[in-house]
Motif scaffolding. Structure first.
Motif, PDB file in Angstrom:
ATOM      1  N   VAL A  63       0.850  -1.199   0.000  1.00  0.00           N
ATOM      2  CA  VAL A  63       0.000   0.000   0.000  1.00  0.00           C
ATOM      3  C   VAL A  63       0.880   1.242   0.000  1.00  0.00           C
ATOM      4  CG1 VAL A  63      -1.577   1.352   1.438  1.00  0.00           C
ATOM      5  CG2 VAL A  63      -2.029  -1.071   1.048  1.00  0.00           C
ATOM      6  N   MET A  64       1.872   1.263   0.869  1.00  0.00           N
ATOM      7  CA  MET A  64       2.764   2.418   0.930  1.00  0.00           C
ATOM      8  C   MET A  64       3.636   2.514  -0.323  1.00  0.00           C
ATOM      9  SD  MET A  64       3.615   2.522   4.985  1.00  0.00           S
ATOM     10  CE  MET A  64       4.219   4.211   4.983  1.00  0.00           C
ATOM     11  N   SER A  71     -11.334  -0.456   3.890  1.00  0.00           N
ATOM     12  CA  SER A  71     -10.634  -1.484   4.658  1.00  0.00           C
ATOM     13  C   SER A  71     -10.082  -2.611   3.783  1.00  0.00           C
ATOM     14  CB  SER A  71     -11.551  -2.068   5.741  1.00  0.00           C
ATOM     15  OG  SER A  71     -12.687  -2.637   5.145  1.00  0.00           O
ATOM     16  N   SER A  72     -10.314  -2.547   2.479  1.00  0.00           N
ATOM     17  CA  SER A  72      -9.758  -3.589   1.611  1.00  0.00           C
ATOM     18  C   SER A  72      -8.386  -3.158   1.109  1.00  0.00           C
ATOM     19  CB  SER A  72     -10.686  -3.881   0.432  1.00  0.00           C
ATOM     20  OG  SER A  72     -10.545  -2.909  -0.573  1.00  0.00           O
ATOM     21  N   PHE A  73      -7.553  -4.133   0.880  1.00  0.00           N
ATOM     22  CA  PHE A  73      -6.185  -3.878   0.423  1.00  0.00           C
ATOM     23  C   PHE A  73      -6.174  -3.115  -0.897  1.00  0.00           C
ATOM     24  CE2 PHE A  73      -2.973  -5.529  -2.564  1.00  0.00           C
ATOM     25  CZ  PHE A  73      -1.861  -4.914  -2.049  1.00  0.00           C
ATOM     26  N   ALA A  74      -6.972  -3.560  -1.877  1.00  0.00           N
ATOM     27  CA  ALA A  74      -6.953  -2.948  -3.209  1.00  0.00           C
ATOM     28  C   ALA A  74      -7.410  -1.492  -3.153  1.00  0.00           C
ATOM     29  CB  ALA A  74      -7.831  -3.747  -4.170  1.00  0.00           C
ATOM     30  N   LEU A  75      -8.481  -1.217  -2.438  1.00  0.00           N
ATOM     31  CA  LEU A  75      -8.972   0.161  -2.357  1.00  0.00           C
ATOM     32  C   LEU A  75      -8.013   1.059  -1.585  1.00  0.00           C
ATOM     33  CD1 LEU A  75     -12.785  -0.419  -1.807  1.00  0.00           C
ATOM     34  CD2 LEU A  75     -11.619   0.313  -3.900  1.00  0.00           C
ATOM     35  N   LEU A  76      -7.388   0.496  -0.564  1.00  0.00           N
ATOM     36  CA  LEU A  76      -6.411   1.270   0.201  1.00  0.00           C
ATOM     37  C   LEU A  76      -5.190   1.603  -0.662  1.00  0.00           C
ATOM     38  CD1 LEU A  76      -6.472   2.342   3.049  1.00  0.00           C
ATOM     39  CD2 LEU A  76      -5.250   0.326   3.799  1.00  0.00           C
ATOM     40  N   ALA A  77      -4.767   0.645  -1.488  1.00  0.00           N
ATOM     41  CA  ALA A  77      -3.651   0.896  -2.398  1.00  0.00           C
ATOM     42  C   ALA A  77      -4.028   1.960  -3.431  1.00  0.00           C
ATOM     43  CB  ALA A  77      -3.223  -0.395  -3.088  1.00  0.00           C
TER      44      ALA A  77
END
Length: 191
Positions: free
Chosen positions: A47-48, A93-99
């Motif tokens: 994500v970062m 809270s999902s990985f893809a949306l956070l990325a």
């Protein structure tokens, strides 16, 4: 003296300070937020990493953008994009949306750095651009030292979500102020 410089360039220092605060807040809070929603360390790193990739991508597009838009327009863009990304973070809270949100934030904040330096040099009184850069560096260093302590203490009391929204509101205010300054400078050029 330095106080005169602070007064004459107040908005420039505020806007550049907000952008620095946003960068620092993201780097400090994202690992904490990622852990709180159950992301693994490698996913938090990805994500970062999407944030860092966006700062690289936007800098490839910057030469075209700076020929078309003024420094104040670019900074308003950066502030509004960052504000939107910060407003979304606590809702995701999902990985893809956070990325994706991190990538958008990287586009905004990544576009600001070269424009900040250009604006500092252009807005500084004659012969004082080095002093303006020094004042900005002092403000950035103060921010990097004090904000993690402040946001950590506030986050412990009210949670991480409100911290993101407070930063979003501050960035939106900064974007509005930068836009107003840009319109004022265009009006002054016309008259």
């Amino acid at each position: 003296n330095v106080l005169d410089l602070l007064r004459s360039m107040r908005l420039v220092f505020i806007v550049t300070g907000l952008l620095s605060m946003a960068w620092d807040l993201y780097m400090f809070v994202m690992p904490i937020y990622g852990t709180s929603i159950g992301l693994s360390a490698s996913r938090i790193g990805l994500v970062m990493g999407s944030f860092s990739a966006a700062t690289f991508v936007i800098r490839l597009a910057l030469p075209r953008m700076v020929r078309r838009y003024s420094n104040w327009q670019m900074l308003a863009f950066a502030l509004f994009v960052a504000s939107g990304a910060f407003a979304v973070f606590p809702l995701v809270s999902s990985f893809a949306l956070l990325a994706c949100a991190s990538f958008v934030l990287g586009l905004g904040l990544g576009s600001s750095q070269p424009n900040v330096m250009s604006l500092l040099h252009n807005a500084a009184p004659p012969g004082r651009s080095g002093e303006a850069v020094g004042v900005r560096s002092t403000l950035v260093n103060f921010s990097q030292t004090s904000l993690p302590l402040f946001f950590g203490a506030v986050g412990a009391v009210i949670g991480i979500g409100p911290i993101y929204w407070i930063m979003s509101a501050m960035l939106a205010w900064g974007g509005w102020s930068a836009r107003r300054e840009q319109l004022a400078s265009e009006s002054a050029k016309r008259s």
